[in-house]
Design an enzyme around this catalytic site. Structure first.
Site, PDB file in Angstrom:
ATOM      1  N   HIS A   1      -3.704  -8.944  -8.804  1.00 49.35           N
ATOM      2  CA  HIS A   1      -5.027  -9.336  -8.334  1.00 49.35           C
ATOM      3  C   HIS A   1      -6.040  -9.186  -9.464  1.00 49.35           C
ATOM      4  O   HIS A   1      -5.744  -8.618 -10.522  1.00 49.35           O
ATOM      5  CB  HIS A   1      -5.469  -8.484  -7.144  1.00 49.35           C
ATOM      6  CG  HIS A   1      -4.759  -8.812  -5.877  1.00 49.35           C
ATOM      7  ND1 HIS A   1      -3.498  -8.347  -5.584  1.00 49.35           N
ATOM      8  CD2 HIS A   1      -5.137  -9.573  -4.811  1.00 49.35           C
ATOM      9  CE1 HIS A   1      -3.128  -8.795  -4.402  1.00 49.35           C
ATOM     10  NE2 HIS A   1      -4.097  -9.535  -3.908  1.00 49.35           N
TER      11      HIS A   1
ATOM     12  N   LYS B   1     -10.277  -5.420  -7.832  1.00 49.04           N
ATOM     13  CA  LYS B   1      -9.626  -4.928  -6.619  1.00 49.04           C
ATOM     14  C   LYS B   1      -9.431  -3.418  -6.727  1.00 49.04           C
ATOM     15  O   LYS B   1      -8.989  -2.906  -7.751  1.00 49.04           O
ATOM     16  CB  LYS B   1      -8.288  -5.626  -6.399  1.00 49.04           C
ATOM     17  CG  LYS B   1      -7.651  -5.265  -5.052  1.00 49.04           C
ATOM     18  CD  LYS B   1      -6.516  -6.211  -4.687  1.00 49.04           C
ATOM     19  CE  LYS B   1      -5.892  -5.834  -3.357  1.00 49.04           C
ATOM     20  NZ  LYS B   1      -6.848  -5.924  -2.242  1.00 49.04           N
TER      21      LYS B   1
END
Length: 254
Positions: free
Chosen positions: A143, A147
């Site tokens: 990600h 995140k």
């Protein structure tokens, strides 16, 4: 996610936007939601008063943080409305609080709201069931750099699917990260690896590794609209359901 939701709600004649929530102190409080989403002004401003907003809404769609989601779940239960939770990273006590809210609110909660990921989870469960314990399972997620939780909620959803296929508890076989002299891989372990960097929306892969062969099941999210579309589909589906805590697999009939 909020910007995607605003754009998609405005494009759907079956949905009406009544407000948007920002945390107290945010510079976006008081700003027009259309402007925030890169559209023409809508005459609806962002608020930090969730009680006001929930009093006007049939559903709240929530991609925030665990603490905020738990608070919203309690408020949704009090208002007897739909609560769609795309937030991840809950601890056991927070999960219990959401389950309690489900006695009065209709909650759809998922580590991932996309159709593709939820179909992938079904395939992972089938593969885990068919291949047996002598195939090793590794789950990878990558990600964007911002995140904050790892493994991702989606990776955990896929891990639960694999564990379910083997009829075991994920907590008994989960192995997150490896460093140093770890020794040989534990038999039956479900391993997790997480990468973070750049602007990656979300890449997930489940690897079944046997002797002399591998099966790889992959999903790549190319934009955040897939999660927003799934969340709005969940809100429309939940409007006809009794109070309780449901998953996206319930919504999609999987």
């Amino acid at each position: 996610m909020g910007q995607s939701l605003i754009r998609l709600i405005q494009a759907d004649s079956g949905l009406t936007l009544v407000g948007g929530l920002e945390q107290a102190g945010s510079s976006a409080v008081g700003a027009d939601l259309g402007t925030l989403a890169g559209m023409a002004p809508l005459g609806i401003t962002a608020s930090d008063n969730y009680l006001d907003l929930l009093a006007k809404a049939d559903a709240v769609v929530d991609f925030t943080a665990p603490e905020a989601s738990v608070e919203l779940a309690a408020a949704a239960a009090q208002a007897r409305i739909v609560h769609i939770i795309g937030t991840t990273g809950f601890d056991a006590a927070q999960e219990d609080a959401i389950a309690a809210a489900g006695r009065h609110a209709t909650i759809v909660k998922s580590g991932n709201m996309s159709l593709g990921v939820n179909l992938l989870a079904v395939l992972v469960a089938q593969a885990a069931r068919a291949l047996g314990d002598d195939w090793d399972i590794e789950i990878f997620d990558m990600h964007h750099r911002h995140k904050v939780d790892a493994p991702s909620g989606t990776a955990l959803l896929l891990g639960e699917a694999a564990a379910g296929g083997r009829q075991i508890a994920l907590s008994d076989k989960m192995q997150s990260g490896r460093d140093g002299m770890t020794g040989a891989r534990q038999a039956g372990a479900i391993g997790f690896s997480a990468l973070r960097g750049g602007s990656v929306v979300g890449d997930h892969e489940v690897i079944f590794a046997g002797d002399g062969e591998q099966i790889r099941l992959t999903h790549r999210a190319e934009n955040r609209d897939i999660f927003a579309r799934g969340a709005l589909k969940a809100a429309q589906w939940a409007a006809g359901q009794k109070p309780g805590v449901y998953s996206m697999q319930d919504v999609l009939g999987l």
